[in-house]
Design an enzyme around this catalytic site. Sequence first.
Site, PDB file in Angstrom:
ATOM      1  N   ASP A  95      31.077  35.696  46.977  1.00  0.00           N
ATOM      2  CA  ASP A  95      31.183  35.806  48.438  1.00  0.00           C
ATOM      3  C   ASP A  95      31.628  37.203  48.846  1.00  0.00           C
ATOM      4  O   ASP A  95      31.231  37.709  49.899  1.00  0.00           O
ATOM      5  CB  ASP A  95      32.095  34.733  49.026  1.00  0.00           C
ATOM      6  CG  ASP A  95      33.497  34.715  48.435  1.00  0.00           C
ATOM      7  OD1 ASP A  95      33.700  35.253  47.325  1.00  0.00           O
ATOM      8  OD2 ASP A  95      34.390  34.142  49.083  1.00  0.00           O
TER       9      ASP A  95
ATOM     10  N   TYR B 137      42.235  38.680  40.136  1.00  0.00           N
ATOM     11  CA  TYR B 137      41.190  38.547  41.143  1.00  0.00           C
ATOM     12  C   TYR B 137      40.825  39.913  41.709  1.00  0.00           C
ATOM     13  O   TYR B 137      39.647  40.268  41.816  1.00  0.00           O
ATOM     14  CB  TYR B 137      41.680  37.601  42.252  1.00  0.00           C
ATOM     15  CG  TYR B 137      40.654  37.233  43.289  1.00  0.00           C
ATOM     16  CD1 TYR B 137      40.010  35.999  43.238  1.00  0.00           C
ATOM     17  CD2 TYR B 137      40.342  38.097  44.335  1.00  0.00           C
ATOM     18  CE1 TYR B 137      39.083  35.636  44.191  1.00  0.00           C
ATOM     19  CE2 TYR B 137      39.414  37.749  45.295  1.00  0.00           C
ATOM     20  CZ  TYR B 137      38.790  36.516  45.226  1.00  0.00           C
ATOM     21  OH  TYR B 137      37.867  36.174  46.174  1.00  0.00           O
TER      22      TYR B 137
ATOM     23  N   SER C 259      44.888  26.974  50.749  1.00  0.00           N
ATOM     24  CA  SER C 259      45.330  28.033  51.659  1.00  0.00           C
ATOM     25  C   SER C 259      44.366  28.181  52.834  1.00  0.00           C
ATOM     26  O   SER C 259      44.787  28.295  53.992  1.00  0.00           O
ATOM     27  CB  SER C 259      45.464  29.360  50.915  1.00  0.00           C
ATOM     28  OG  SER C 259      44.245  29.734  50.315  1.00  0.00           O
TER      29      SER C 259
ATOM     30  N   SER D 189      57.580  22.295  57.135  1.00  0.00           N
ATOM     31  CA  SER D 189      56.604  21.636  56.276  1.00  0.00           C
ATOM     32  C   SER D 189      57.035  20.198  56.017  1.00  0.00           C
ATOM     33  O   SER D 189      58.219  19.931  55.755  1.00  0.00           O
ATOM     34  CB  SER D 189      56.481  22.373  54.947  1.00  0.00           C
ATOM     35  OG  SER D 189      55.789  21.590  53.995  1.00  0.00           O
TER      36      SER D 189
ATOM     37  N   ASP E 297      35.696  30.318  51.614  1.00  0.00           N
ATOM     38  CA  ASP E 297      36.593  29.188  51.811  1.00  0.00           C
ATOM     39  C   ASP E 297      36.836  28.908  53.285  1.00  0.00           C
ATOM     40  O   ASP E 297      36.807  27.757  53.738  1.00  0.00           O
ATOM     41  CB  ASP E 297      37.934  29.450  51.106  1.00  0.00           C
ATOM     42  CG  ASP E 297      37.776  29.547  49.599  1.00  0.00           C
ATOM     43  OD1 ASP E 297      36.681  29.226  49.090  1.00  0.00           O
ATOM     44  OD2 ASP E 297      38.745  29.953  48.939  1.00  0.00           O
TER      45      ASP E 297
ATOM     46  N   GLU F 228      30.027  31.183  42.537  1.00  0.00           N
ATOM     47  CA  GLU F 228      31.436  31.534  42.365  1.00  0.00           C
ATOM     48  C   GLU F 228      31.625  33.038  42.197  1.00  0.00           C
ATOM     49  O   GLU F 228      30.887  33.693  41.457  1.00  0.00           O
ATOM     50  CB  GLU F 228      31.998  30.814  41.133  1.00  0.00           C
ATOM     51  CG  GLU F 228      33.431  30.391  41.290  1.00  0.00           C
ATOM     52  CD  GLU F 228      33.597  29.295  42.343  1.00  0.00           C
ATOM     53  OE1 GLU F 228      34.062  29.624  43.460  1.00  0.00           O
ATOM     54  OE2 GLU F 228      33.271  28.142  42.070  1.00  0.00           O
TER      55      GLU F 228
ATOM     56  N   GLY G  49      42.444  25.153  42.905  1.00  0.00           N
ATOM     57  CA  GLY G  49      41.180  25.820  43.150  1.00  0.00           C
ATOM     58  C   GLY G  49      40.339  25.134  44.202  1.00  0.00           C
ATOM     59  O   GLY G  49      39.121  25.297  44.237  1.00  0.00           O
TER      60      GLY G  49
END
Length: 383
Positions: free
Chosen positions: A40, A224, A128, A71, A172, A37, A124
């Site tokens: 990357d 982040y 996205s 959507s 991801d 975690e 999490g």
Amino acid sequence: MTPRIMSENLVPLFNKHFGHAPHVVGSAPGRVNLIGEHIDYTEGWVLPFAIGYRAEVAISRRDDSHVVLVSAQKPDHSVTADLNQLAPDKKRGWAEYVLGVVAELGVTTGLNIVVDGNVPLGAGLSSSAALECATAIALNELLDLNKTREELALACQAAENNFVGMPCGIMDQAVSMLAHQHHAVLLDCKSLETQHIPLELEAAGLALLVTDTRAHHSLVDGGYAARRASLEHVCDVLKAPSLRDVSLDELAMKKSELSETDYRRATHAITEIARVHKAVVALEKNDFERLGTLLNESHTSLRDNYTVSCPELDAAVDAANAVGALGSRMVGGGFGGSAIALIPTAMLTGVRKSIADLFRAAGFQEPRFFVATANEGAFAITL
């Protein structure tokens, strides 16, 4: 796995809104990162796998320069953008992830797009990236772009970095594009080289329980980005291109030149990279006790060194371990989201109850649970 559209609403909604069937449907999964975690973006190795929750995107061409997006979650509201004036606009919300991919792939033809999906938002689990990758693989098929899956993953990452404004790493998008069923993906985030590691916990009498704490987070914020900046600063001080080849001893030699915060964050990155390789060895030996220990060590480092946990995540981890989990940790970017616990299958009910009871006593929202199994990556179907 035979590719199939999971959403029953996608094509009917497309027909209803646009008066014709879509030309192509793209489907891509969310992910659980078993271990590795926040490394990357410093060119480390990670060990994620694709889950059974997916985003799906139906697309057809238009005769103008407009992109019209709908959507399934808000079918009475559409978003329209003009390719000739395409620029980021946070007011468009979820549509930015799709439009970012459209922009990054250099699309010049108008598009009708309907999206649907069941990846829990803010948990999490990379909803996205699933949406980005479903869009990218559909456009690759529709427009004959002939891009490799690695190229599409990089385009999706660039879309999130440049269009959405989230400085994420490649993990991801890569796992969403490259995953195989019944396997985790050992991903080298520098070269994008992959090794598929068998992950069939059920055969060992084990399950990976995911607890969505419902303390939902948004990573497009300073938390982040600040942590990524910390690691980049440490690399500058050490004159290293990344932390993948830096040892703890080398870091310690420069401790006096670093803030305590930057030092601890770099400590997490270096030790987490090592844990990934140890986890692969544990899986190859079917040493699940060792894997559980590594999960616990990862959570401790994420909580204490990287400071991206939160009370709900800590409660989920502590409750699972208190009633017999082999190991547990938070997953994803942190500040909320989900935790995983490696547990004997026979203990699923007890672990769920332990976590739910602790959440109730603490006044947290009621958590949601599911068991994660390793699924297939992205695919496109021409209709």
